[in-house]
Scaffold this motif. Sequence first.
Motif, PDB file in Angstrom:
ATOM      1  N   PHE A   1       8.399  -3.113 -48.862  1.00 44.73           N
ATOM      2  CA  PHE A   1       7.116  -2.864 -48.188  1.00 44.73           C
ATOM      3  C   PHE A   1       5.992  -2.578 -49.181  1.00 44.73           C
ATOM      4  O   PHE A   1       4.943  -3.235 -49.163  1.00 44.73           O
ATOM      5  CB  PHE A   1       7.289  -1.693 -47.206  1.00 44.73           C
ATOM      6  N   GLY A   2       6.219  -1.624 -50.071  1.00 38.82           N
ATOM      7  CA  GLY A   2       5.190  -1.261 -51.053  1.00 38.82           C
ATOM      8  C   GLY A   2       4.899  -2.409 -52.005  1.00 38.82           C
ATOM      9  O   GLY A   2       3.740  -2.679 -52.340  1.00 38.82           O
TER      10      GLY A   2
ATOM     11  N   ASN B   1       9.984  11.109 -35.549  1.00 35.14           N
ATOM     12  CA  ASN B   1       9.888  12.557 -35.815  1.00 35.14           C
ATOM     13  C   ASN B   1       9.681  13.353 -34.536  1.00 35.14           C
ATOM     14  O   ASN B   1      10.247  14.422 -34.367  1.00 35.14           O
ATOM     15  CB  ASN B   1       8.718  12.851 -36.763  1.00 35.14           C
TER      16      ASN B   1
ATOM     17  N   ASN C   1       2.723  -4.871 -50.350  1.00 34.57           N
ATOM     18  CA  ASN C   1       1.352  -4.343 -50.242  1.00 34.57           C
ATOM     19  C   ASN C   1       0.603  -4.484 -51.558  1.00 34.57           C
ATOM     20  O   ASN C   1      -0.605  -4.710 -51.571  1.00 34.57           O
ATOM     21  CB  ASN C   1       1.380  -2.860 -49.850  1.00 34.57           C
TER      22      ASN C   1
ATOM     23  N   LEU D   1       3.331   8.394 -55.786  1.00 26.27           N
ATOM     24  CA  LEU D   1       3.503   9.721 -55.186  1.00 26.27           C
ATOM     25  C   LEU D   1       4.672   9.714 -54.199  1.00 26.27           C
ATOM     26  O   LEU D   1       4.690   8.926 -53.259  1.00 26.27           O
ATOM     27  CB  LEU D   1       2.189  10.097 -54.486  1.00 26.27           C
TER      28      LEU D   1
ATOM     29  N   SER E   1      -0.163   5.743 -49.747  1.00 26.12           N
ATOM     30  CA  SER E   1       0.319   5.856 -51.125  1.00 26.12           C
ATOM     31  C   SER E   1       1.289   4.736 -51.477  1.00 26.12           C
ATOM     32  O   SER E   1       1.688   4.594 -52.622  1.00 26.12           O
ATOM     33  CB  SER E   1       1.025   7.200 -51.337  1.00 26.12           C
ATOM     34  N   ARG E   2       1.712   3.980 -50.468  1.00 34.21           N
ATOM     35  CA  ARG E   2       2.567   2.814 -50.718  1.00 34.21           C
ATOM     36  C   ARG E   2       1.752   1.530 -50.600  1.00 34.21           C
ATOM     37  O   ARG E   2       2.304   0.454 -50.399  1.00 34.21           O
ATOM     38  CB  ARG E   2       3.731   2.795 -49.735  1.00 34.21           C
ATOM     39  N   GLY E   3       0.441   1.671 -50.658  1.00 36.35           N
ATOM     40  CA  GLY E   3      -0.431   0.502 -50.685  1.00 36.35           C
ATOM     41  C   GLY E   3      -0.887   0.022 -49.327  1.00 36.35           C
ATOM     42  O   GLY E   3      -1.565  -1.007 -49.229  1.00 36.35           O
TER      43      GLY E   3
ATOM     44  N   LEU F   1      11.793   3.608 -53.920  1.00 32.88           N
ATOM     45  CA  LEU F   1      10.763   2.684 -53.414  1.00 32.88           C
ATOM     46  C   LEU F   1       9.441   2.850 -54.158  1.00 32.88           C
ATOM     47  O   LEU F   1       8.627   1.932 -54.190  1.00 32.88           O
ATOM     48  CB  LEU F   1      10.603   2.811 -51.891  1.00 32.88           C
TER      49      LEU F   1
ATOM     50  N   LEU G   1      16.888   5.197 -41.540  1.00 31.94           N
ATOM     51  CA  LEU G   1      16.951   6.425 -40.744  1.00 31.94           C
ATOM     52  C   LEU G   1      18.375   6.944 -40.563  1.00 31.94           C
ATOM     53  O   LEU G   1      18.579   8.076 -40.140  1.00 31.94           O
ATOM     54  CB  LEU G   1      16.299   6.206 -39.379  1.00 31.94           C
TER      55      LEU G   1
ATOM     56  N   ILE H   1       6.048   4.295 -36.176  1.00 37.77           N
ATOM     57  CA  ILE H   1       7.517   4.472 -36.106  1.00 37.77           C
ATOM     58  C   ILE H   1       7.933   5.854 -36.622  1.00 37.77           C
ATOM     59  O   ILE H   1       8.611   6.598 -35.906  1.00 37.77           O
ATOM     60  CB  ILE H   1       8.268   3.319 -36.811  1.00 37.77           C
ATOM     61  N   PRO H   2       7.518   6.261 -37.843  1.00 40.55           N
ATOM     62  CA  PRO H   2       7.923   7.614 -38.266  1.00 40.55           C
ATOM     63  C   PRO H   2       7.390   8.700 -37.337  1.00 40.55           C
ATOM     64  O   PRO H   2       8.074   9.690 -37.086  1.00 40.55           O
ATOM     65  CB  PRO H   2       7.307   7.765 -39.668  1.00 40.55           C
TER      66      PRO H   2
ATOM     67  N   PHE I   1       6.424  11.778 -51.421  1.00 36.73           N
ATOM     68  CA  PHE I   1       6.116  12.921 -50.553  1.00 36.73           C
ATOM     69  C   PHE I   1       7.340  13.787 -50.288  1.00 36.73           C
ATOM     70  O   PHE I   1       8.473  13.349 -50.416  1.00 36.73           O
ATOM     71  CB  PHE I   1       5.512  12.421 -49.230  1.00 36.73           C
TER      72      PHE I   1
ATOM     73  N   ALA J   1       1.240   9.183 -46.693  1.00 36.61           N
ATOM     74  CA  ALA J   1       2.437   8.647 -47.349  1.00 36.61           C
ATOM     75  C   ALA J   1       2.394   7.123 -47.386  1.00 36.61           C
ATOM     76  O   ALA J   1       2.701   6.507 -48.417  1.00 36.61           O
ATOM     77  CB  ALA J   1       3.683   9.130 -46.630  1.00 36.61           C
ATOM     78  N   GLN J   2       1.981   6.507 -46.283  1.00 38.39           N
ATOM     79  CA  GLN J   2       1.971   5.035 -46.251  1.00 38.39           C
ATOM     80  C   GLN J   2       0.810   4.462 -47.061  1.00 38.39           C
ATOM     81  O   GLN J   2       0.957   3.408 -47.676  1.00 38.39           O
ATOM     82  CB  GLN J   2       1.927   4.517 -44.801  1.00 38.39           C
TER      83      GLN J   2
ATOM     84  N   ILE K   1       1.847  11.210 -42.522  1.00 35.65           N
ATOM     85  CA  ILE K   1       2.442   9.859 -42.514  1.00 35.65           C
ATOM     86  C   ILE K   1       1.421   8.849 -43.031  1.00 35.65           C
ATOM     87  O   ILE K   1       1.750   7.989 -43.851  1.00 35.65           O
ATOM     88  CB  ILE K   1       2.925   9.493 -41.087  1.00 35.65           C
TER      89      ILE K   1
ATOM     90  N   ASP L   1      11.212  11.648 -44.082  1.00 27.49           N
ATOM     91  CA  ASP L   1      11.086  11.069 -42.740  1.00 27.49           C
ATOM     92  C   ASP L   1       9.669  10.628 -42.406  1.00 27.49           C
ATOM     93  O   ASP L   1       9.447   9.939 -41.419  1.00 27.49           O
ATOM     94  CB  ASP L   1      11.572  12.072 -41.683  1.00 27.49           C
ATOM     95  N   HIS L   2       8.698  11.053 -43.218  1.00 27.09           N
ATOM     96  CA  HIS L   2       7.321  10.615 -42.992  1.00 27.09           C
ATOM     97  C   HIS L   2       7.058   9.238 -43.592  1.00 27.09           C
ATOM     98  O   HIS L   2       5.988   8.677 -43.411  1.00 27.09           O
ATOM     99  CB  HIS L   2       6.339  11.619 -43.608  1.00 27.09           C
ATOM    100  N   GLN L   3       8.021   8.733 -44.346  1.00 27.83           N
ATOM    101  CA  GLN L   3       7.773   7.482 -45.055  1.00 27.83           C
ATOM    102  C   GLN L   3       8.609   6.318 -44.556  1.00 27.83           C
ATOM    103  O   GLN L   3       8.222   5.173 -44.675  1.00 27.83           O
ATOM    104  CB  GLN L   3       8.051   7.688 -46.547  1.00 27.83           C
ATOM    105  N   LEU L   4       9.798   6.628 -44.019  1.00 28.11           N
ATOM    106  CA  LEU L   4      10.747   5.557 -43.714  1.00 28.11           C
ATOM    107  C   LEU L   4      10.535   4.984 -42.316  1.00 28.11           C
ATOM    108  O   LEU L   4      10.431   5.737 -41.350  1.00 28.11           O
ATOM    109  CB  LEU L   4      12.174   6.087 -43.869  1.00 28.11           C
ATOM    110  N   PHE L   5      10.478   3.679 -42.219  1.00 31.50           N
ATOM    111  CA  PHE L   5      10.251   3.058 -40.908  1.00 31.50           C
ATOM    112  C   PHE L   5      10.909   1.691 -40.772  1.00 31.50           C
ATOM    113  O   PHE L   5      11.028   1.155 -39.675  1.00 31.50           O
ATOM    114  CB  PHE L   5       8.736   2.893 -40.653  1.00 31.50           C
TER     115      PHE L   5
ATOM    116  N   GLU M   1      12.534  -1.536 -46.779  1.00 32.39           N
ATOM    117  CA  GLU M   1      11.745  -0.323 -47.037  1.00 32.39           C
ATOM    118  C   GLU M   1      11.173  -0.377 -48.457  1.00 32.39           C
ATOM    119  O   GLU M   1      10.004  -0.050 -48.678  1.00 32.39           O
ATOM    120  CB  GLU M   1      12.660   0.897 -46.867  1.00 32.39           C
ATOM    121  N   VAL M   2      12.006  -0.797 -49.406  1.00 30.24           N
ATOM    122  CA  VAL M   2      11.548  -0.857 -50.802  1.00 30.24           C
ATOM    123  C   VAL M   2      10.535  -1.998 -50.964  1.00 30.24           C
ATOM    124  O   VAL M   2       9.535  -1.870 -51.673  1.00 30.24           O
ATOM    125  CB  VAL M   2      12.744  -1.028 -51.768  1.00 30.24           C
TER     126      VAL M   2
END
Lengths: 282, 244
Positions: A102-103, B187, A106, A82, B160-162, A150, A136, B182-183, A84, B157-158, B154, A88-92, A99-100
């Motif tokens: 990370f998932g 934000n 997991n 998914l 959903s990335r496991g 990602l 960012l 952090i996000p 989103f 979203a996270q 957030i 900006d709600h996903q990147l940290f 970033e790529v």
Amino acid sequence: MALIEFENVSYKMPNEVLALEKVNLRVDEGELVAIVGGNGAGKTTLLKHMNGLLKPVTGTVRVKGKPTTESSVAELSKQIGLVFQNSDHQLFSESVKEEVAFGLRNFGFPPSEVEERVARALNAFGLGQMSDRAPLTLSGGEKKRLCIALVTAWDPIVLALDEPTVGQDHLNKVRLLELVRRLIRDKRTVLIVSHDLEFLWPLQPRTVVMSGGRIVADGPAASIFTNFELLESSGLRQPQLARLAVALESPSPFRDVDEAVAWLREKNGPWSSGSQTAFGKG
Amino acid sequence: MAKAIYEGLKFRYKTTVIHRLDPRVKMLLSIVLFALALLGFNFYQEIITFVLVAVPATLAKSLKRLMRVVALSITFGVFVVAINLLAGGTVVESIVLAVRFLEIVASTSLFFVTTSPDELEYVLRWFRMPRDFVFAFATSIRFVPVLLMDLTQIIDAQKSRGLELDRGGPIKRIRNLVPVLIPLIVNSLVRSGELAEAMESRGYGAVKKPTSMDVLRLKINDWAALSLIIPGGALLIWLYIYVI
């Protein structure tokens, strides 16, 4: 067996608003499905049911035949990728490649494979040169591509994009279009939630129209997008090429302007000779 | 849990007697109830205070929400009991202390569930607080729902990335919060910058003493409430200290 199946699914928000009402939907492998509707139609709520972020109040959602209530969000997300709406709600992370990764970490991919998949995903989305940059600092379009990269990195069986064109300029929309076409060529199942019908029109997806938490229509884009009343009542604007096809009583829809011009030239012979333009003598 | 507490404390407009009161009167009512909760040293006093909180909460049609906040605070109440027992207090004393804590929570919540952020801003201005401080305070309260919405998105979203927030030991769980915090912080900073620019573009700070559209004025119902709260509160405080 359907890849994703909704059976009489209803969902109430915490504020008691019924966000989904008796939704029945079946998505098969390799399909390109657009879920369209105005604001608050229930599109994103529908998507969130697919990877288990939301569980139905009544009814059943099945992914590959298994009810989502029997799997964790992480297990489902590995299958249903998914993306989103808000990047900006996903990147940290500190860097694009992290970033790529990370998932992938997991989901338990071994380190050597993580590296390989990161490189592959970044190159596929034209982000290879930016792998060390901080996410960012990327532009809006680059962030969007990174968010899609990602998710595709772990090869989910379904890629679900939530409002992918929001905040994107024309060039980025063209890139997105190409990306979706490539995914379809690769036999991926793609779901796009959007109210940007101009973007969806050239893709000619199977289109599911939602309004007030219900599915009000489901069919090929050519028939849905040319139904003015249906779109209007769902808070949507008909794509211009669809309007043109209807207005000119064309037997088939125009996928792009070139197709429309070719049809018009064929129909109106002399007009197309080059002696005249739409704005007067040429 | 934070979200649940916020939901319990969130202002929702209702047309009740309590909601229509002047915010200063509502604040005074909360302060009196708070004081009574603090002064309660035995079960009788705690029961009276509980009833005194429950009456306006019922009139404000917010008793259920208030009880939800109290229920969520019970964990802290248990903590209060445990600490007091360890410090050598008796069981009765410890329970009274915990009940007192819950009543303090309830009396404070009563003010927040019946007072809008705008009214809160008027009260602070009435107290002659500096304008920038009042604006920052009121804005931060107004933005709590936005932050919570961001937080939910957030986390979704996270996940959903496991990311599994509830997995692992305490250290791992704290580290799991990094992709969420952090996000959220970035934000919020971006949003605060945008808000500052928007406010300046709309003339914020252009004059030292801006005019105000709304001025607080006590109406008949406010005077009626004050005539109950002031003598009633004073009498109860005296009774709590010297009689009961």
